[in-house]
Design an enzyme around this catalytic site. Sequence first.
Site, PDB file in Angstrom:
ATOM      1  N   CYS A  95       0.822  -1.216   0.000  1.00 38.48           N
ATOM      2  CA  CYS A  95       0.000   0.000   0.000  1.00 38.48           C
ATOM      3  C   CYS A  95       0.858   1.270   0.000  1.00 38.48           C
ATOM      4  O   CYS A  95       1.442   1.607  -1.020  1.00 38.48           O
ATOM      5  CB  CYS A  95      -0.967  -0.063   1.174  1.00 38.48           C
ATOM      6  SG  CYS A  95      -2.416   0.985   0.985  1.00 38.48           S
ATOM      7  N   HIS A 212      -3.219  -5.730   2.611  1.00 36.28           N
ATOM      8  CA  HIS A 212      -2.941  -5.846   4.040  1.00 36.28           C
ATOM      9  C   HIS A 212      -3.569  -7.156   4.509  1.00 36.28           C
ATOM     10  O   HIS A 212      -4.134  -7.906   3.731  1.00 36.28           O
ATOM     11  CB  HIS A 212      -3.609  -4.701   4.813  1.00 36.28           C
ATOM     12  CG  HIS A 212      -3.164  -3.335   4.412  1.00 36.28           C
ATOM     13  ND1 HIS A 212      -1.967  -2.800   4.795  1.00 36.28           N
ATOM     14  CD2 HIS A 212      -3.783  -2.379   3.682  1.00 36.28           C
ATOM     15  CE1 HIS A 212      -1.866  -1.567   4.325  1.00 36.28           C
ATOM     16  NE2 HIS A 212      -2.948  -1.291   3.636  1.00 36.28           N
TER      17      HIS A 212
HETATM   18  N1  GLN Z   1      -2.188   6.622   2.297  1.00 37.51           N
HETATM   19  C1  GLN Z   1      -2.314   5.716   1.205  1.00 37.51           C
HETATM   20  C2  GLN Z   1      -3.666   5.674   0.564  1.00 37.51           C
HETATM   21  O1  GLN Z   1      -4.679   5.872   1.223  1.00 37.51           O
HETATM   22  C3  GLN Z   1      -1.895   4.343   1.675  1.00 37.51           C
HETATM   23  C4  GLN Z   1      -2.834   3.741   2.673  1.00 37.51           C
HETATM   24  C5  GLN Z   1      -2.344   2.478   3.279  1.00 37.51           C
HETATM   25  O2  GLN Z   1      -1.145   2.197   3.299  1.00 37.51           O
HETATM   26  N2  GLN Z   1      -3.275   1.706   3.797  1.00 37.51           N
HETATM   27  O3  GLN Z   1      -3.747   5.438  -0.605  1.00 37.51           O
END
Ligand code: GLN
Length: 261
Positions: A95, A212
């Site tokens: 992510c 995740h």
């Molecule tokens: N901040 C990034 C997004 O919302 C990554 C989010 C995350 O790592 N869950 O796209």
Amino acid sequence: MAALRIAHLYPAQMNIYGDRGNVLTLVQRCRWRGIAVQVDGIAPGQRVDWTRYDLAFFGGGQDSGQALIAEDFVQRHGPEVRAAIADGLVMLAICGGYQLLGHYFLTHTGEKLPGIGALDCYTVGGTRRLIGNIVVAWSAGAGAAERIRPRAEALPAAPTPAYLVGFENHSGRTYLGAGVQPLGRVVRGYGNNGEDGTEGAVYQHAHGCYLHGSLLPKNPHFADHLLRLALQRRYGHAAALTPLDDTFEQQAHAAMVTRLL
Ligand code: GLN
């Protein structure tokens, strides 16, 4: 005795939805097999000799966490991490970490965070978040053939089941260029951008994705894929991994696939 060195990038700033569980899984699956493993957390400002590492992990984070470390990552580590990836460093980035391996992340508030450009992709934040469980048909077979390192030729065939399951929550929409392969095809969920059916990106042995979960506890076959690549890179031959009793992990994985398909 075989040994691996793992770099864990910015564990304090980039650890969301239990992404640290990926490192715990890699370590435990090594220990069960008698493979010595050392994990070094990489903090902002730290100097790193990237040639020492076999595998790097970079977890996800909120936009604010990414903003804290993006410049350090790009300025301090960008060229060396790109060179290490070209030399076969195995990497898993989730992510927010994935987004910073690409060219840039333009957040939904208009802030442009630079990436290191190791993966040919870019990310644009949207106002609606892409949230939920996700199932991906993992394209390791096809992807592995196109990951052109000669040393990878002796790799064993991709393990089955060929699905990856995880949980995604991102505002960023990632779009792939011609220089990467998708990690897989979205079967359920949104994936890279909710539009083109791709999920994740692979270049050489660097993998970025939105899964995740944590990803590796839920997908032990993918954890072993990464370990095999890392052992192969370090020792230069196809590493046979001692089979483990994965009954519970496989049942958990299969239960999610069945529930979501
Ligand atoms: N901040 C990034 C997004 O919302 C990554 C989010 C995350 O790592 N869950 O796209």
